[in-house]
Design a protein around this motif. Structure first.
Motif, PDB file in Angstrom:
ATOM      1  N   VAL A  92      -1.611  -9.246  -2.886  1.00 56.69           N
ATOM      2  CA  VAL A  92      -2.368  -9.526  -1.664  1.00 56.69           C
ATOM      3  C   VAL A  92      -2.580  -8.202  -0.601  1.00 56.69           C
ATOM      4  O   VAL A  92      -3.542  -7.932  -0.051  1.00 56.69           O
ATOM      5  CB  VAL A  92      -2.054 -10.653  -1.006  1.00 56.69           C
ATOM      6  CG1 VAL A  92      -2.971 -11.006   0.461  1.00 56.69           C
ATOM      7  CG2 VAL A  92      -2.177 -11.892  -1.722  1.00 56.69           C
ATOM      8  N   TRP A  93      -1.423  -7.620  -0.465  1.00 51.58           N
ATOM      9  CA  TRP A  93      -1.374  -6.625   0.596  1.00 51.58           C
ATOM     10  C   TRP A  93      -2.292  -5.268   0.268  1.00 51.58           C
ATOM     11  O   TRP A  93      -2.740  -4.670   1.068  1.00 51.58           O
ATOM     12  CB  TRP A  93       0.102  -6.145   0.538  1.00 51.58           C
ATOM     13  CG  TRP A  93       1.007  -7.167   0.600  1.00 51.58           C
ATOM     14  CD1 TRP A  93       1.834  -7.551  -0.234  1.00 51.58           C
ATOM     15  CD2 TRP A  93       1.307  -7.802   1.753  1.00 51.58           C
ATOM     16  NE1 TRP A  93       2.749  -8.412   0.288  1.00 51.58           N
ATOM     17  CE2 TRP A  93       2.341  -8.901   1.506  1.00 51.58           C
ATOM     18  CE3 TRP A  93       0.766  -8.022   2.927  1.00 51.58           C
ATOM     19  CZ2 TRP A  93       2.910  -9.641   2.557  1.00 51.58           C
ATOM     20  CZ3 TRP A  93       1.124  -8.801   3.967  1.00 51.58           C
ATOM     21  CH2 TRP A  93       2.205  -9.755   3.646  1.00 51.58           C
ATOM     22  N   SER A  94      -2.636  -5.166  -1.052  1.00 49.16           N
ATOM     23  CA  SER A  94      -3.382  -3.902  -1.412  1.00 49.16           C
ATOM     24  C   SER A  94      -4.661  -4.060  -1.397  1.00 49.16           C
ATOM     25  O   SER A  94      -5.670  -3.275  -1.683  1.00 49.16           O
ATOM     26  CB  SER A  94      -2.918  -3.430  -2.736  1.00 49.16           C
ATOM     27  OG  SER A  94      -3.135  -4.377  -3.875  1.00 49.16           O
ATOM     28  N   PHE A 117      -5.279  -5.205  12.335  1.00 51.31           N
ATOM     29  CA  PHE A 117      -4.886  -3.878  13.097  1.00 51.31           C
ATOM     30  C   PHE A 117      -4.506  -2.689  12.034  1.00 51.31           C
ATOM     31  O   PHE A 117      -4.559  -1.959  11.448  1.00 51.31           O
ATOM     32  CB  PHE A 117      -4.059  -3.753  14.123  1.00 51.31           C
ATOM     33  CG  PHE A 117      -3.731  -2.396  14.827  1.00 51.31           C
ATOM     34  CD1 PHE A 117      -4.795  -1.637  15.330  1.00 51.31           C
ATOM     35  CD2 PHE A 117      -2.508  -1.924  14.248  1.00 51.31           C
ATOM     36  CE1 PHE A 117      -4.241  -0.351  15.773  1.00 51.31           C
ATOM     37  CE2 PHE A 117      -2.200  -0.585  14.941  1.00 51.31           C
ATOM     38  CZ  PHE A 117      -3.049   0.186  15.723  1.00 51.31           C
ATOM     39  N   LEU A 118      -3.317  -3.383  11.492  1.00 46.59           N
ATOM     40  CA  LEU A 118      -2.535  -2.493  10.364  1.00 46.59           C
ATOM     41  C   LEU A 118      -3.199  -2.438   9.088  1.00 46.59           C
ATOM     42  O   LEU A 118      -3.070  -1.292   8.430  1.00 46.59           O
ATOM     43  CB  LEU A 118      -0.942  -3.125   9.988  1.00 46.59           C
ATOM     44  CG  LEU A 118      -0.257  -3.287  11.186  1.00 46.59           C
ATOM     45  CD1 LEU A 118       1.126  -4.051  10.849  1.00 46.59           C
ATOM     46  CD2 LEU A 118       0.116  -1.882  11.777  1.00 46.59           C
ATOM     47  N   SER A 119      -4.109  -3.481   8.806  1.00 48.60           N
ATOM     48  CA  SER A 119      -4.693  -3.214   7.393  1.00 48.60           C
ATOM     49  C   SER A 119      -6.023  -2.377   7.747  1.00 48.60           C
ATOM     50  O   SER A 119      -6.204  -1.481   6.707  1.00 48.60           O
ATOM     51  CB  SER A 119      -5.421  -4.637   7.241  1.00 48.60           C
ATOM     52  OG  SER A 119      -4.391  -5.511   6.723  1.00 48.60           O
ATOM     53  N   GLY A 128       1.335   3.355   9.291  1.00 48.08           N
ATOM     54  CA  GLY A 128       2.596   3.333   8.871  1.00 48.08           C
ATOM     55  C   GLY A 128       3.064   2.215   7.621  1.00 48.08           C
ATOM     56  O   GLY A 128       4.141   1.956   7.400  1.00 48.08           O
ATOM     57  N   THR A 129       1.715   1.934   7.061  1.00 48.67           N
ATOM     58  CA  THR A 129       1.896   1.092   5.803  1.00 48.67           C
ATOM     59  C   THR A 129       1.517   1.722   4.573  1.00 48.67           C
ATOM     60  O   THR A 129       1.291   1.187   3.732  1.00 48.67           O
ATOM     61  CB  THR A 129       1.002  -0.382   5.963  1.00 48.67           C
ATOM     62  OG1 THR A 129      -0.463   0.183   6.014  1.00 48.67           O
ATOM     63  CG2 THR A 129       1.534  -1.035   7.483  1.00 48.67           C
ATOM     64  N   MET A 187       4.357  -7.341   8.804  1.00 44.54           N
ATOM     65  CA  MET A 187       5.803  -7.216   9.296  1.00 44.54           C
ATOM     66  C   MET A 187       6.372  -8.039  10.519  1.00 44.54           C
ATOM     67  O   MET A 187       7.290  -8.446  10.540  1.00 44.54           O
ATOM     68  CB  MET A 187       6.038  -5.685   9.962  1.00 44.54           C
ATOM     69  CG  MET A 187       5.010  -5.378  11.163  1.00 44.54           C
ATOM     70  SD  MET A 187       5.629  -3.610  11.832  1.00 44.54           S
ATOM     71  CE  MET A 187       4.758  -2.464  10.655  1.00 44.54           C
ATOM     72  N   LEU A 188       5.227  -8.488  11.374  1.00 45.60           N
ATOM     73  CA  LEU A 188       5.723  -9.266  12.458  1.00 45.60           C
ATOM     74  C   LEU A 188       5.788 -10.696  11.940  1.00 45.60           C
ATOM     75  O   LEU A 188       6.406 -11.813  12.884  1.00 45.60           O
ATOM     76  CB  LEU A 188       4.750  -9.207  13.611  1.00 45.60           C
ATOM     77  CG  LEU A 188       4.467  -7.930  14.255  1.00 45.60           C
ATOM     78  CD1 LEU A 188       3.440  -8.106  15.523  1.00 45.60           C
ATOM     79  CD2 LEU A 188       5.892  -7.217  14.736  1.00 45.60           C
ATOM     80  N   GLY A 189       5.751 -11.109  10.716  1.00 47.46           N
ATOM     81  CA  GLY A 189       6.034 -12.495  10.151  1.00 47.46           C
ATOM     82  C   GLY A 189       6.945 -12.359   8.960  1.00 47.46           C
ATOM     83  O   GLY A 189       6.934 -13.430   8.156  1.00 47.46           O
ATOM     84  N   ARG A 190       7.622 -11.236   9.070  1.00 47.30           N
ATOM     85  CA  ARG A 190       8.507 -10.881   7.860  1.00 47.30           C
ATOM     86  C   ARG A 190       9.871 -11.505   7.832  1.00 47.30           C
ATOM     87  O   ARG A 190      10.377 -12.084   7.041  1.00 47.30           O
ATOM     88  CB  ARG A 190       8.756  -9.338   7.803  1.00 47.30           C
ATOM     89  CG  ARG A 190       9.142  -8.979   6.457  1.00 47.30           C
ATOM     90  CD  ARG A 190       8.917  -7.500   6.362  1.00 47.30           C
ATOM     91  NE  ARG A 190       9.210  -7.032   4.945  1.00 47.30           N
ATOM     92  CZ  ARG A 190       9.096  -5.610   4.674  1.00 47.30           C
ATOM     93  NH1 ARG A 190       8.631  -4.919   5.630  1.00 47.30           N
ATOM     94  NH2 ARG A 190       9.088  -5.488   3.469  1.00 47.30           N
TER      95      ARG A 190
END
Length: 377
Positions: free
Chosen positions: A37-39, A230-232, A237-238, A247-250
């Motif tokens: 999913v991340w990519s 924002f990070l996507s 930094g990703t 990261m904030l739900g990691r």
């Protein structure tokens, strides 16, 4: 509170236990699935999976522990009581480690290895399920830890909570490169949560207002959702690790996870009702975790049966995950009802008798070696 409620499990809390387990299942659709999913490019479905489903699993873990810790705070703190809880925990864990191993030996024997055999025989000591292992260690330490916290008194305990929150939930809970030595999937997480919930239980007598609880839940999910967007969007930094988008739900101690968890618990804690069906189903929630997180079960569920690669681009993705999660939850509950029936006609005929016998033998040895009862908390 009426005598009726005091002597009966609060079904609001038991319902929360069921919800917490379901949230953990939703997270596994993201973190364990073969599909990456991340990519994927930024979209609403990506935000839902990474900003809501992904942190929900950690919220579920915190809720699951908070429910136990809330009642442990007011329970007997003797070492015997802790080891008795550990005894019952070990029985269920050992049952599922053997049963699941046997099942996969029959149908997927190619994946069986020596390490899994050792894990099956010693599931808690080999960390087959991290939650079970960390909780078992917590139960052993709890009598000593509780007495220490009680000795601190209200003001010192409060200061300890504030320092822990600043270190781990604010500094280490916002910036991924800061950890203050807080390890992932470790008993220290439970000791931290217990420090907070025990202060709440012992010293905060006024109920938390509903609007405050809802605000905390909303803020928690809003932070994770906005951070994913924002990070996507920026790839800040990703680049080398796309999973840092969430990261904030990691981890359990992250600020948004803590906000949503404590807010949800406060919301359910203030409502009281009794429903025998909910109370009965809630007893199987730990089993749902054991079944779905077992290594070979995880491979079967998230990489074969519920691989979302073929449905990710469909509008039915989110409904599919929600319904599939309910199906998995229900199926595991049915399996555990069978386990509970087996226990009821066998080892639960004299529930706790074997433990009491073993404890008395150990106590007798302690007396002979001059370790008296006053030396054992």
């Amino acid at each position: 509170m009426s005598k009726h409620y005091k002597n009966t499990r609060n079904s609001s809390i038991e319902l929360l236990r069921i919800i917490a387990t379901y949230l953990i299942i939703l997270r596994h659709f993201v973190v364990f699935n073969t599909f990456d999913v991340w990519s994927q490019t930024l979209s609403i479905k990506k935000v839902v999976l990474e900003g809501i489903f992904y942190p929900s699993g950690k919220i579920g873990v915190v809720l699951f522990f908070l429910i136990s810790a809330w009642f442990l705070c007011e329970s007997p703190t003797s070492l015997k009581a802790s080891f008795k809880r550990l005894w019952f925990l070990e029985r269920e864990v050992l049952f599922y480690s053997i049963a699941l191993f046997g099942f996969f030996c029959l149908f997927q024997h190619a994946q069986i290895n020596t390490q899994l055999v050792l894990n099956t025989i010693f599931p808690i000591s080999t960390n087959l399920w991290w939650y079970a292992t960390s909780y078992a260690v917590f139960l052993i330490l709890m009598p000593f830890f509780t007495k220490g916290l009680q000795t601190l008194g209200k003001q010192t305990h409060k200061a300890c909570c504030l320092i822990c929150i600043i270190m781990w939930s604010i500094c280490g809970g916002i910036f991924n490169f800061i950890s203050f030595d807080m390890p992932e999937q470790n008993v220290l997480i439970f000791l931290y949560l217990y420090t907070l919930v025990s202060y709440w239980r012992w010293y905060i007598k006024d109920p938390i207002q509903t609007k405050i609880s809802i605000l905390a839940i909303t803020a928690g999910y809003a932070i994770t959702t906005v951070s994913v967007i924002f990070l996507s969007f920026t790839n800040f930094g990703t680049q080398n690790d796309p999973s840092l988008q969430g990261m904030l739900g990691r981890n359990e101690w992250m600020l948004p996870v803590m906000l949503a968890s404590f807010g949800t618990f406060a919301l359910f804690k203030e409502h009281h009702f009794v429903n025998k069906i909910i109370n009965s189903i809630a007893k199987s929630m730990f089993a749902v975790y054991l079944i779905t997180v077992y290594p070979l079960s995880s491979t079967l569920l998230w990489q074969k049966l519920f691989n979302i690669s073929n449905i990710y681009n469909s509008r039915a993705l989110v409904p599919f995950i929600i319904i599939a999660g309910l199906f998995i939850l229900t199926s595991c509950i049915c399996i555990d009802y069978l386990r509970r029936w087996i226990f009821r006609i066998t080892i639960d005929c004299n529930k706790g008798r074997w433990f009491d016998y073993a404890w008395e033998k150990l106590h007798s040895i302690c007396r002979k070696t001059h370790i008296t009862e006053t030396n054992i908390p």
